[in-house]
Enzyme design. Structure first.
Site, PDB file in Angstrom:
ATOM      1  N   GLY A   9       0.831  -1.196   0.000  1.00  6.40           N
ATOM      2  CA  GLY A   9       0.000   0.000   0.000  1.00  6.40           C
ATOM      3  C   GLY A   9       0.860   1.238   0.000  1.00  6.40           C
ATOM      4  N   CYS A  10       0.346   2.301   0.553  1.00  8.85           N
ATOM      5  CA  CYS A  10       1.048   3.583   0.607  1.00  8.85           C
ATOM      6  C   CYS A  10       2.413   3.403   1.256  1.00  8.85           C
ATOM      7  CB  CYS A  10       0.212   4.581   1.389  1.00  8.85           C
ATOM      8  SG  CYS A  10       1.001   6.164   1.665  1.00  8.85           S
ATOM      9  N   PHE A  11       3.452   3.778   0.568  1.00  6.63           N
ATOM     10  CA  PHE A  11       4.797   3.482   1.064  1.00  6.63           C
ATOM     11  C   PHE A  11       5.248   4.333   2.238  1.00  6.63           C
ATOM     12  CE2 PHE A  11       6.322   5.462  -3.237  1.00  6.63           C
ATOM     13  CZ  PHE A  11       5.952   6.745  -2.856  1.00  6.63           C
ATOM     14  N   CYS A 154      -2.346   8.386   4.310  1.00  8.85           N
ATOM     15  CA  CYS A 154      -2.099   8.105   2.897  1.00  8.85           C
ATOM     16  C   CYS A 154      -3.395   8.354   2.137  1.00  8.85           C
ATOM     17  CB  CYS A 154      -1.645   6.665   2.728  1.00  8.85           C
ATOM     18  SG  CYS A 154       0.022   6.394   3.379  1.00  8.85           S
TER      19      CYS A 154
END
Length: 157
Positions: A9-11, A154
């Site tokens: 997912g969102c890093f 995120c």
């Protein structure tokens, strides 16, 4: 040092999560698994490049093993959710283990079986296990984003 690459997912949050573990010596966020050379965040976030937001970890295998990193990967996000983590939706936010060699592939496959057998998750793990392609560093403003900006949700941008 050794290297591991995961998409969860969102890093931003994934990077901050992994940095807490002894033996993880460096992190870089970026993009991998797609079909565009040197993609930008603006391109990747559309979902049209095929890339996943990912994190590259450098780690000391005498302190933390690849198998332990895969366990942490499963703890860092919902590996039963296909192409969605929280408010972030799309193939660029997929759960994926990008293996560099046969040993990493084998460990990842065995860990999926182990975690599914534990019954911790209500659904089966859907994390992709795919051979690593070129990893492109994300823009500098994405590196250590939470350290620079505080806890930010995120799904922005």
């Amino acid at each position: 040092m050794a290297t591991a690459i995961f998409g969860a997912g969102c890093f931003w949050g994934v990077e901050a999560f992994f940095e807490r573990f002894e033996g993880v010596t460096a992190t870089r966020v970026g993009y991998t698994g797609g079909n565009v050379e040197n993609p930008t965040y603006e391109q990747v976030k559309t979902g049209e490049t095929g890339h996943a937001e990912a994190i590259r970890l450098e780690y000391d295998p005498s302190v933390i093993t690849y198998a332990e990193l895969v366990n942490i990967f499963f703890e860092s996000h919902d590996p039963t959710s296909r192409n969605k983590q929280g408010v972030d939706v799309g193939h660029q936010y997929r759960s994926a283990i990008f293996y560099a060699d046969a040993s990493q592939k084998y460990i990842a496959e065995e860990k999926v079986k182990e975690w599914d057998a534990k019954g911790i998750f209500k659904r089966p793990i859907v994390s992709e296990i795919v051979e690593l392609s070129t990893f492109y560093d994300a823009e500098e403003y994405h590196q250590k984003y939470i350290h620079k900006n505080g806890s930010v949700a995120c799904g922005i941008g």
